[in-house]
Design a protein around this motif. Structure first.
Motif, PDB file in Angstrom:
ATOM      1  N   LEU A  90     -10.299  14.640  -2.005  1.00  0.00           N
ATOM      2  CA  LEU A  90     -10.482  14.849  -0.642  1.00  0.00           C
ATOM      3  C   LEU A  90      -8.792  13.776  -1.589  1.00  0.00           C
ATOM      4  O   LEU A  90      -7.512  13.420  -0.959  1.00  0.00           O
ATOM      5  N   VAL A  91      -9.667  12.254  -2.096  1.00  0.00           N
ATOM      6  CA  VAL A  91      -8.317  11.388  -2.783  1.00  0.00           C
ATOM      7  C   VAL A  91      -7.394  11.860  -2.719  1.00  0.00           C
ATOM      8  O   VAL A  91      -6.405  11.591  -2.353  1.00  0.00           O
ATOM      9  N   ILE A  92      -7.469  13.041  -4.363  1.00  0.00           N
ATOM     10  CA  ILE A  92      -6.304  13.681  -4.660  1.00  0.00           C
ATOM     11  C   ILE A  92      -5.558  14.424  -3.973  1.00  0.00           C
ATOM     12  O   ILE A  92      -4.195  14.117  -4.320  1.00  0.00           O
ATOM     13  N   ILE A  93      -5.986  14.825  -2.673  1.00  0.00           N
ATOM     14  CA  ILE A  93      -4.903  15.906  -2.377  1.00  0.00           C
ATOM     15  C   ILE A  93      -3.681  15.498  -2.041  1.00  0.00           C
ATOM     16  O   ILE A  93      -2.860  16.151  -1.296  1.00  0.00           O
ATOM     17  N   THR A  94      -4.776  13.903  -1.156  1.00  0.00           N
ATOM     18  CA  THR A  94      -3.846  12.806  -0.279  1.00  0.00           C
ATOM     19  C   THR A  94      -2.410  12.725  -1.049  1.00  0.00           C
ATOM     20  O   THR A  94      -1.346  12.134  -0.191  1.00  0.00           O
ATOM     21  N   GLY A  95      -2.807  12.452  -2.772  1.00  0.00           N
ATOM     22  CA  GLY A  95      -1.828  11.607  -2.984  1.00  0.00           C
ATOM     23  C   GLY A  95      -1.491  10.127  -3.892  1.00  0.00           C
ATOM     24  O   GLY A  95      -1.347  10.212  -4.282  1.00  0.00           O
ATOM     25  N   GLY A  96      -3.117  10.262  -3.745  1.00  0.00           N
ATOM     26  CA  GLY A  96      -3.816   9.027  -3.886  1.00  0.00           C
ATOM     27  C   GLY A  96      -4.468   9.320  -5.233  1.00  0.00           C
ATOM     28  O   GLY A  96      -4.814   9.978  -5.812  1.00  0.00           O
TER      29      GLY A  96
END
Length: 350
Positions: A90-96
């Motif tokens: 979920l974090v990486i999907i937002t670019g984080g």
């Protein structure tokens, strides 16, 4: 300016074209060409094909690999990393990025073991509250203060590990889970021969998939990862979405640590080191783009299982030590990143 012209389509990472452009003229009525669908499928499910191929080869090469007991062991070991990797997805999907999950995992286990003397509910609530607070702090500093995710979560990694060491007198104190308690049963009990951690991980992934693909919140995450500026222009709650994913990452890492403590019957202080890298590797191998805007929880699950199978194969060989897993995992990661760049470049030219 037309905001939709620069947005990334949720779950695909495909840039939209302006109305009446050449890309629109070349597309079929459905709006997506067969080549694009094929490339999207490779990006999302290619790791599943690799996983199945490795499992088939290993089953023929090592008779003990395909046994039910070995399969159960692989799944139990993978369940803890999979829960952590779900939050990372979920974090990486937002670019984080969230580098703190390994330390938060270890901290959650120690807190759960300490609180288990008062029963199941405190053993779950205490790590969730503390680890959720760490995730909230990460999210607020990143989304509200505009700080870089790498720096914020690196600081949280160090802070959580320091808190763990302080709580355990530099690792000298080990908190034990009462034998026969409901909390111990949560980590060690089985249904049909499969451990509760496996079932819990599957339930969480099912819920995560529904949220990501079937809710407005999930589509917001894809939009934020595709272009935060465009998502803001559309009126989407960008800051709230970023805070939420870091809170969820902290909660899931703490919960996975608590489950692990229940299984081991103690709060082990030396675990979790490097777990954040394993989680990131599983997510990226599963097809989620590090730049954000595209990914799936199912791909992450296959990525975790692939890493677990590789580790088990190394154990089956016997002549190799566990450090070779890092070598193989790194090789897979490089291949996947190269493949992702090729797929993205090919889709841009369609």
């Amino acid at each position: 300016m037309n905001p939709t012209s620069s947005l990334t389509a949720p779950g695909t990472g495909v840039k939209g074209s302006g109305p009446g452009g050449k890309a629109d003229a070349d597309r079929p009525a459905s709006g997506v060409t067969a080549a694009e669908r094929l490339l999207s499928l490779v990006q999302r499910q290619g790791v599943l094909a690799v996983l199945l191929l490795v499992v088939v080869i290993a089953s023929f090469a090592y008779p003990t690999f395909a046994t039910l007991d070995n399969s159960r062991g692989v799944l139990v070991q993978a369940s803890f990393l999979s829960i952590v990797a779900l939050g990372m997805t979920l974090v990486i999907i937002t670019g984080g990025i969230d580098l703190s999950v390994g330390s938060v995992f270890a901290l959650g286990g120690v807190l759960a073991a300490w609180a288990s003397q008062w029963g199941l509910l405190p053993a779950l609530l205490v790590p969730l509250l503390v680890c959720g607070a760490i995730g909230t702090l990460n999210g607020l500093l990143i989304a509200r203060a505009g700080m870089a995710p790498f720096i914020v979560t690196l600081a949280s990694l160090l802070g959580a590990r320091g808190l763990l060491l302080a709580f355990t007198d530099e690792g000298a104190t080990t908190y034990l889970v009462p034998k026969g308690s409901a909390f111990a049963e949560l980590g060690q009990g089985t249904v049909g021969g499969f451990g509760y951690p496996i079932l819990v991980a599957l339930a969480l992934f099912g819920l995560g998939g529904l949220i990501l693909q079937r809710t407005s919140f999930g589509q917001t995450l894809f939009a934020v990862g595709g272009s935060a500026d465009a998502a803001t222009l559309m009126g989407l709650p960008v800051a709230r979405a970023k805070v939420t994913v870091y809170v969820l990452s902290g909660l899931l890492a703490g919960f996975a640590g608590a489950l692990n403590a229940a299984r081991l019957s103690s709060g082990v202080t030396i675990i979790g080191t490097g777990m954040e890298l394993d989680a990131i590797a599983a997510v990226v191998i599963g097809g989620t783009l590090l730049v954000g805007g595209a990914g799936s929880v199912s791909g992450t699950l296959w990525g975790v299982l692939l890493l677990a199978v590789i580790q088990n194969l190394i154990n089956q060989i016997g002549s190799l030590n566990s450090s070779y897993q890092s070598v193989v995992s790194g090789g897979f990661l490089i291949l996947v990143v190269v493949a992702q760049r090729y797929v993205s470049r090919s889709r841009r030219t369609l």
